[in-house]
Design a protein around this motif. Structure first.
Motif, PDB file in Angstrom:
ATOM      1  N   HIS A 242       0.827  -1.208   0.000  1.00  0.00           N
ATOM      2  CA  HIS A 242       0.000   0.000   0.000  1.00  0.00           C
ATOM      3  C   HIS A 242       0.865   1.264   0.000  1.00  0.00           C
ATOM      4  CE1 HIS A 242      -4.024  -1.864   1.482  1.00  0.00           C
ATOM      5  NE2 HIS A 242      -3.758  -2.109   0.221  1.00  0.00           N
TER       6      HIS A 242
ATOM      7  N   SER B  46     -10.916  -0.769   0.765  1.00  0.00           N
ATOM      8  CA  SER B  46      -9.545  -1.268   0.758  1.00  0.00           C
ATOM      9  C   SER B  46      -8.673  -0.493  -0.240  1.00  0.00           C
ATOM     10  CB  SER B  46      -9.528  -2.779   0.437  1.00  0.00           C
ATOM     11  OG  SER B  46      -8.233  -3.285   0.458  1.00  0.00           O
ATOM     12  N   ASP B  49      -7.437   3.752   2.007  1.00  0.00           N
ATOM     13  CA  ASP B  49      -6.390   3.742   3.038  1.00  0.00           C
ATOM     14  C   ASP B  49      -5.015   4.130   2.492  1.00  0.00           C
ATOM     15  OD1 ASP B  49      -6.936   1.356   1.782  1.00  0.00           O
ATOM     16  OD2 ASP B  49      -6.419   0.072   3.456  1.00  0.00           O
ATOM     17  N   TYR B  50      -4.748   3.858   1.209  1.00  0.00           N
ATOM     18  CA  TYR B  50      -3.455   4.322   0.675  1.00  0.00           C
ATOM     19  C   TYR B  50      -3.593   5.554  -0.217  1.00  0.00           C
ATOM     20  CZ  TYR B  50      -4.800   1.360  -3.280  1.00  0.00           C
ATOM     21  OH  TYR B  50      -5.482   0.778  -4.312  1.00  0.00           O
ATOM     22  N   PRO B  53      -4.606   8.242   3.660  1.00  0.00           N
ATOM     23  CA  PRO B  53      -4.803   7.607   4.964  1.00  0.00           C
ATOM     24  C   PRO B  53      -5.633   8.452   5.944  1.00  0.00           C
ATOM     25  CG  PRO B  53      -2.519   7.398   4.256  1.00  0.00           C
ATOM     26  CD  PRO B  53      -3.188   8.292   3.270  1.00  0.00           C
ATOM     27  N   PHE B  56      -9.301   8.326   4.998  1.00  0.00           N
ATOM     28  CA  PHE B  56      -9.721   6.962   5.357  1.00  0.00           C
ATOM     29  C   PHE B  56     -10.076   6.893   6.852  1.00  0.00           C
ATOM     30  CE2 PHE B  56      -7.694   3.082   7.238  1.00  0.00           C
ATOM     31  CZ  PHE B  56      -8.651   2.150   6.859  1.00  0.00           C
ATOM     32  N   THR B  84     -11.880  -3.159   6.265  1.00  0.00           N
ATOM     33  CA  THR B  84     -11.490  -1.754   6.117  1.00  0.00           C
ATOM     34  C   THR B  84     -11.858  -0.951   7.360  1.00  0.00           C
ATOM     35  OG1 THR B  84     -11.795  -1.946   3.729  1.00  0.00           O
ATOM     36  CG2 THR B  84     -11.777   0.264   4.630  1.00  0.00           C
ATOM     37  N   THR B  87      -9.769  -1.987  10.294  1.00  0.00           N
ATOM     38  CA  THR B  87      -8.396  -1.481  10.163  1.00  0.00           C
ATOM     39  C   THR B  87      -8.332  -0.027  10.644  1.00  0.00           C
ATOM     40  OG1 THR B  87      -7.979  -2.937   8.290  1.00  0.00           O
ATOM     41  CG2 THR B  87      -6.512  -1.053   8.509  1.00  0.00           C
ATOM     42  N   ALA B  88      -9.332   0.759  10.211  1.00  0.00           N
ATOM     43  CA  ALA B  88      -9.371   2.168  10.621  1.00  0.00           C
ATOM     44  C   ALA B  88      -9.529   2.267  12.141  1.00  0.00           C
ATOM     45  CB  ALA B  88     -10.524   2.886   9.922  1.00  0.00           C
ATOM     46  N   LYS B  91      -6.301   1.594  13.891  1.00  0.00           N
ATOM     47  CA  LYS B  91      -5.389   2.732  13.724  1.00  0.00           C
ATOM     48  C   LYS B  91      -5.791   3.886  14.662  1.00  0.00           C
ATOM     49  CE  LYS B  91      -2.381   3.701  10.273  1.00  0.00           C
ATOM     50  NZ  LYS B  91      -1.898   3.232   9.020  1.00  0.00           N
TER      51      LYS B  91
END
Lengths: 345, 282
Positions: A242, B46, B49-50, B53, B56, B84, B87-88, B91
């Motif tokens: 990523h 998905s 996120d890149y 970020p 996201f 997704t 993941t957030a 983080k």
């Protein structure tokens, strides 16, 4: 003392290793040999294979060296999963057997077979070369050895985990896309490219990145996370993949590959509607001609079944979209400020 | 009645509408109430996120905060949305500065991300909250004549540091649900493999190869149908099935069901009610 011996005895049992065999010089096709040995609790799969080679069948071939999870030589599939034989405990593997008491041992996938459990690593090495996965120093040759090349702690942390890779190729063996196309760059190579690209001592970041965004490169990863899950060093490989994509979008924009355009479409749609506009996603990713050629027959079937995504005007925005949009744009300002700060640095 | 906030995945509002519609038939039967989150937005699939970020983090902090405002857990029925958003959440929970930055913006809408609501999959609610015994007791049409291939998909299993409910190497929750509904699960090597969805528009040939392998194994094992907890996997395995099998020179087909449809069938609803007729392969 007697108790210790008893416990020791209890920790011993017959285990069968069903091992993949193939010698292309003699065999027309692969087959499996069963070796049943008396194994003690605490013994590893590699120790068992060594025992078999020394005492049962000297023709069995596999690679191994350090026996301590450092060199990455003895990666193979144990009970279907790519891992190091030297760090795999027989007792733990017994819990995972499909057939009770039989541990299946096979070579890594997606790599050419040489003999039995040995695969050819050359295609992987060739890919490392293709993507120039080494440091091409920014320091002029005449200054080398005369001054220090300082790396900040912050920078080091960006590639600290990536340098844990021991090139065992377990991730390569587990990769879904490589299994579908041998040309694909592969996770280990992407991880190494990431590691080189974030190193301030390196001078060929842009050249490497230009190679990575080509066909069979970084945008072909399908986010299945099998590489990361099988990594014997628990390296977050997908984060590296990523990060290459994030870097590619920042340095090259979304224009040069369909993967980048596809990713950017999510950003656009979320800001506009809070929802994905799926009907036009193929067109925005690959253009009208590709879409008509590739998706028209399927679109017709979907129309018949009333499962086509609605055209853009009919995609309802998320409730409360106005305030959402304002917040989204405020974050855009934050991101701009972050960029200005990092460029000043 | 157990109440949950229900996240509306983009694909379930466009191509796989039957997934959410079929839940509406049986949610009360199982003592569940899903409150649909109409204010929720796309999770970023998905990709965000890149791409960005920070956006996201903002978008998904808000999705979770909407559920937290109601004091409910957030239930998701798409694997990728699940992975997704979780993941957030991870983080945000691990990065106080990011959480603060996001909350300063969310204030405008009277929202705050606190990290109090769990983000979970519909499958987990069925197996863990309703419970297999309660489900068994409600079954009126057991799926006893069916051999079923459970296709978990990736993002309900991996990365396990984010998902954590099932063993990614030997998942069992979907198998248990099938058995509770009276069905027979088949040994299925591809159960924890990939469907290829996320590269369909970028590397179509590779994606279809990936899908064809999963379809072929189920067909060879003489499964009556595949069931998946993810609408993205469903889209590939059903919608792209003929294309994938044609590419692999396989002349056969197999229906693919959502878990919500499989539950509906066992609770006595008809294939027509549940929208199964809308699938490309019936």
């Amino acid at each position: 003392m007697t108790e210790t011996i008893d416990q020791h005895q209890e920790g011993k049992r017959d285990v069968t290793f069903r091992v993949f065999r193939f010698n292309p010089q003699v065999d027309s096709k692969p087959y499996f040999d069963d070796y049943t040995i008396s194994a003690e609790r605490g013994i590893t799969v590699l120790r068992s294979l060594n025992y078999i080679k020394e005492h049962v069948d000297a023709t069995l071939s596999f690679r191994a060296f350090c026996q301590a999870g450092i060199c990455g030589s003895c990666s193979m599939r144990v009970n279907g999963i790519s891992k190091l034989a030297c760090t795999s405990q027989v007792w733990e593997e017994l819990d995972k057997c499909r057939e009770p008491g039989i541990i299946k041992v096979e070579p890594l996938r997606s790599m050419p077979m040489i003999k039995d459990l040995i695969v050819d690593m050359d295609p992987l090495v060739d890919k490392m070369k293709r993507y120039a996965n080494w440091i091409e120093s920014t320091m002029p040759l005449d200054e080398m050895g005369k001054k220090e090349f300082l790396v900040s702690e912050e920078e080091f942390h960006r590639y600290d985990k990536a340098t844990d890779c021991i090139l065992c190729a377990s991730c390569v063996s587990e990769c879904s896309i490589l299994r579908a196309n041998k040309e694909y760059v592969s996770p280990a190579v992407l991880l190494k490219s990431y590691r080189m690209n974030v190193d301030s001592r390196d001078s060929i970041h842009d050249i490497r990145l230009a190679e990575l965004v080509k066909d069979h490169g970084v945008w072909d990863c399908t986010h299945c996370y099998r590489c990361q899950e099988s990594c014997v060093k628990s390296i977050p490989i997908m984060e590296a993949i990523h990060a290459i994509r994030e870097d590619a979008l920042e340095c090259r924009g979304p224009k040069d590959t369909s993967g980048a355009k596809h990713a950017e479409a999510f950003m656009e749609d979320i800001e506009k509607k809070g929802k994905l506009v799926e009907a036009t996603l193929p067109i925005r990713t690959n253009g009208m001609i590709w879409t008509l050629r590739n998706l028209l027959p399927m679109a017709m079937k979907m129309i018949v079944k009333r499962r086509t995504p609605p055209p853009p005007p009919l995609v309802k925005s998320a409730k409360g979209i106005k305030i959402f949009r304002a917040m989204f744009r405020e974050m855009t300002e934050h991101v701009k400020q972050d960029h200005q700060k990092s460029h000043k640095k | 009645m157990k109440r949950y906030a229900y996240y509306l995945s983009c694909i379930n509002e466009s191509m796989t509408k039957e997934l959410d519609r079929s839940i509406d038939f049986w949610q009360k039967d199982l003592g569940l109430e899903f409150v649909k989150l109409h204010e929720g937005t796309c999770c970023g699939g998905s990709n965000l996120d890149y791409v960005s970020p920070k956006h996201f983090a903002l978008v998904n902090a808000r999705n979770i905060a909407l559920a937290e405002k109601m004091g409910l857990d957030l239930i998701v029925s798409c694997n990728t949305c699940l992975m997704t958003i979780r993941t957030a959440k991870k983080k945000l929970d691990e990065t106080p500065a990011l959480k603060q930055e996001v909350n300063d913006i969310l204030k405008q809408e009277g929202l705050e991300y606190r990290g109090t609501s769990e983000v979970r999959h519909l499958l987990w609610v069925l197996v863990d909250d309703v419970g297999l015994e309660s489900i068994k007791a409600k079954v009126t049409v057991p799926l006893k004549n069916y051999r079923i291939a459970p296709f978990y998909g990736c993002h309900i299993l991996r990365p396990s540091t984010v998902l954590g409910r099932d063993n990614p190497l030997a998942p069992s929750s979907l198998d248990q649900l099938i058995e509770a509904l009276g069905g027979q699960t088949i040994p299925y090597e591809h159960k924890n493999r990939c469907c290829g969805f996320h590269t369909l528009l970028v590397a179509e040939e590779e994606s279809l190869n990936v899908a064809a392998e999963a379809l072929e194994e189920a067909i060879n094992a003489k499964a009556d149908f595949i069931v998946t907890p993810c609408p993205l996997c469903h889209t590939v395995l059903d919608g792209y099935q003929s294309k994938a099998l044609k590419q692999a020179n396989i002349d056969s087909s197999i229906p693919v069901f959502h878990i919500s449809e499989m539950v509906g069938l066992a609770l006595g609803y008809t294939a027509k009610q549940l929208g199964i007729k809308r699938h490309i392969v019936c």
